[in-house]
Design a protein around this motif. Structure first.
Motif, PDB file in Angstrom:
ATOM      1  N   GLY A 230      26.675   4.741  -1.218  1.00  0.00           N
ATOM      2  CA  GLY A 230      26.914   5.894  -2.081  1.00  0.00           C
ATOM      3  C   GLY A 230      25.667   6.414  -2.765  1.00  0.00           C
ATOM      4  N   ARG A 231      24.555   5.671  -2.637  1.00  0.00           N
ATOM      5  CA  ARG A 231      23.312   6.101  -3.262  1.00  0.00           C
ATOM      6  C   ARG A 231      22.460   6.918  -2.297  1.00  0.00           C
ATOM      7  N   LYS A 232      21.504   7.620  -2.844  1.00  0.00           N
ATOM      8  CA  LYS A 232      20.538   8.350  -2.022  1.00  0.00           C
ATOM      9  C   LYS A 232      19.533   7.338  -1.473  1.00  0.00           C
TER      10      LYS A 232
ATOM     11  N   GLU B 119      23.851  11.164   1.461  1.00  0.00           N
ATOM     12  CA  GLU B 119      23.624  11.582   0.078  1.00  0.00           C
ATOM     13  C   GLU B 119      22.219  12.145  -0.087  1.00  0.00           C
TER      14      GLU B 119
ATOM     15  N   SER C 152      14.187  14.655  -3.079  1.00  0.00           N
ATOM     16  CA  SER C 152      15.182  13.706  -3.574  1.00  0.00           C
ATOM     17  C   SER C 152      14.487  12.627  -4.396  1.00  0.00           C
TER      18      SER C 152
END
Length: 418
Positions: A38-40, A58, A77
């Motif tokens: 779920g993280r970048k 992500e 990012s």
């Protein structure tokens, strides 16, 4: 024929699947670090000249893409976590996944470490409809390996690949023969496999921005503008692709290279990198059950001038000792270097199956060394995160280097046809 004349394939449609693992390197890393889901995430060597090898969806939402310079990815990012790559782990999973594909059908054409074409025509009676087979593949890949994949199915190879691209991530898209042209003609021309930015821009200058417009353009106009490529593109626009799945697509060479964070003048440091790259290549040869009878060295200077030198070995080998020795000789034969070195690479060529070819060597040192390397392979498989290798290489690798498996691992369509 294009406008509807049925061919043999139309009367007896093939069932071809393109299976593509989703964010493959990232997903393999997540098996070891599930708390990061779920993280970048960006898989890359954390150095100034590194490029993105893979990114989570992500991070992709921020505009991060594979092959992008890491510095640019950080700008897009800034909160992304950089994960160092583990190439051997990716290849081990790839071998197992391809073995699974072989239980579905004998006709498997591996395109790269994370994608393959499968001819499912003969599996329909055994496994069900195309939709059912696609769902089975996705479910079993998830259950056996913990990894997501996307499946595109059609009766044409390039349409199956387009379908998998449109279905990503973690999806399934089946394009029946009866819907082939409707599907194709709804797409932008850039969706065609082999149409990159340059070709797309040239087509758009002619007012062609969709596959339908391309299909309706007279062939003589396209041929005058693009030569034989124009005729090829128009055939694709009409779904004309009789290529078959080609099983046992073999690597012609296996290589690795490194771009230094800072240009290197030291011969000792270059020899050290040759040793490290030789061990990586030798491990890959052993994992693939192959030996090499040719070695090539690539050197790129500060001004991007690139030199390559090659040599033939007296017998096929999968030993890092032999690869290192020959590559070191090639480096020394270049003589004094006028400039610092930006990149160094080694490639094993003239590949042979079966590492048993090493028995032709009468060099006891090589035999002993290959035995030791097999032990290192076993330790690396048992403890993937362990640092194993020659003592001279067991040092910090956080010094900002960009490692690239220059193998034929990440094959893809060229940016432009022709």
């Amino acid at each position: 024929m294009h406008e509807g004349t049925p061919s043999r394939q139309d009367r007896r449609p093939r069932i071809l699947a393109h299976v593509d693992m989703d964010a493959y390197f990232v997903e393999v890393e997540l098996l070891e670090r599930p708390e990061l889901r779920g993280r970048k995430l960006i898989v890359a060597q954390d150095s100034g000249r590194s490029v993105v090898l893979s990114a989570s969806y992500e991070a992709r939402a921020d505009g991060v893409r594979s092959a992008m310079p890491l510095g640019r990815a950080r700008q897009l990012s800034p909160r992304a976590l950089i994960l160092p790559p583990h190439p051997l782990r990716y290849r081990e999973f790839s071998l197992r996944i391809m073995e699974y594909f072989g239980t579905v059908t004998d006709a498997v054409e591996q395109l790269s470490v994370d994608e393959a074409f499968l001819d499912l025509t003969g599996a329909r009676r055994r496994l069900g409809t195309p939709e059912e087979i696609g769902r089975t593949i996705r479910r079993e890949v998830r259950e056996q390996f913990g990894l997501p994949c996307t499946v595109g199915i059609a009766d044409r190879k390039f349409i199956a690949k387009i379908a998998s691209t449109r279905a990503k991530p973690d999806g399934l898209l089946v394009v029946p023969p009866s819907q082939r042209l409707d599907f194709l003609h709804s797409l932008p021309v850039r969706a065609l496999w082999g149409v990159g930015g340059t070709t797309a821009a040239a087509l758009e200058q002619l007012g062609i921005s969709t596959v339908r417009q391309l299909a309706e353009t007279p062939e003589d106009l396209l041929r005058r503008r693009f030569g034989v490529t124009g005729s090829h593109l128009r055939r694709l626009a009409w779904g004309d692709d009789e290529r078959t799945v080609q099983p046992h697509r073999e690597e012609k060479s296996i290589g690795a290279e490194e771009t230094f964070a800072q240009d290197v003048s030291s011969t000792a440091e270059l020899h050290e990198e040759i040793l490290r790259l030789s061990h990586r290549i030798a491990a890959r040869l052993r994992a693939a059950g192959m030996s090499a009878q040719g070695i090539s060295l690539k050197l790129r200077y500060r001004d991007f001038e690139t030199l390559t030198r090659s040599a033939t070995l007296t017998h096929p080998t999968q030993s890092a000792l032999t690869i290192r020795s020959r590559a070191a000789v090639l480096l020394d034969r270049l003589g004094p270097r006028a400039q610092p070195v930006r990149l160094i690479g080694i490639r094993a060529e003239r590949l042979h199956h079966d590492g048993g070819a090493l028995q032709l060597s009468f060099d006891r040192a090589e035999t002993n060394w290959i035995d030791a390397e097999n032990v290192l392979d076993a330790v690396a498989r048992r403890f993937p995160s362990a640092a194993v290798g020659p003592a001279s290489l067991l040092r910090s690798e956080s010094g900002g280097r960009e490692d690239t498996d220059a193998a034929d691992d990440r094959s893809s369509a060229p940016d432009d046809v022709g």
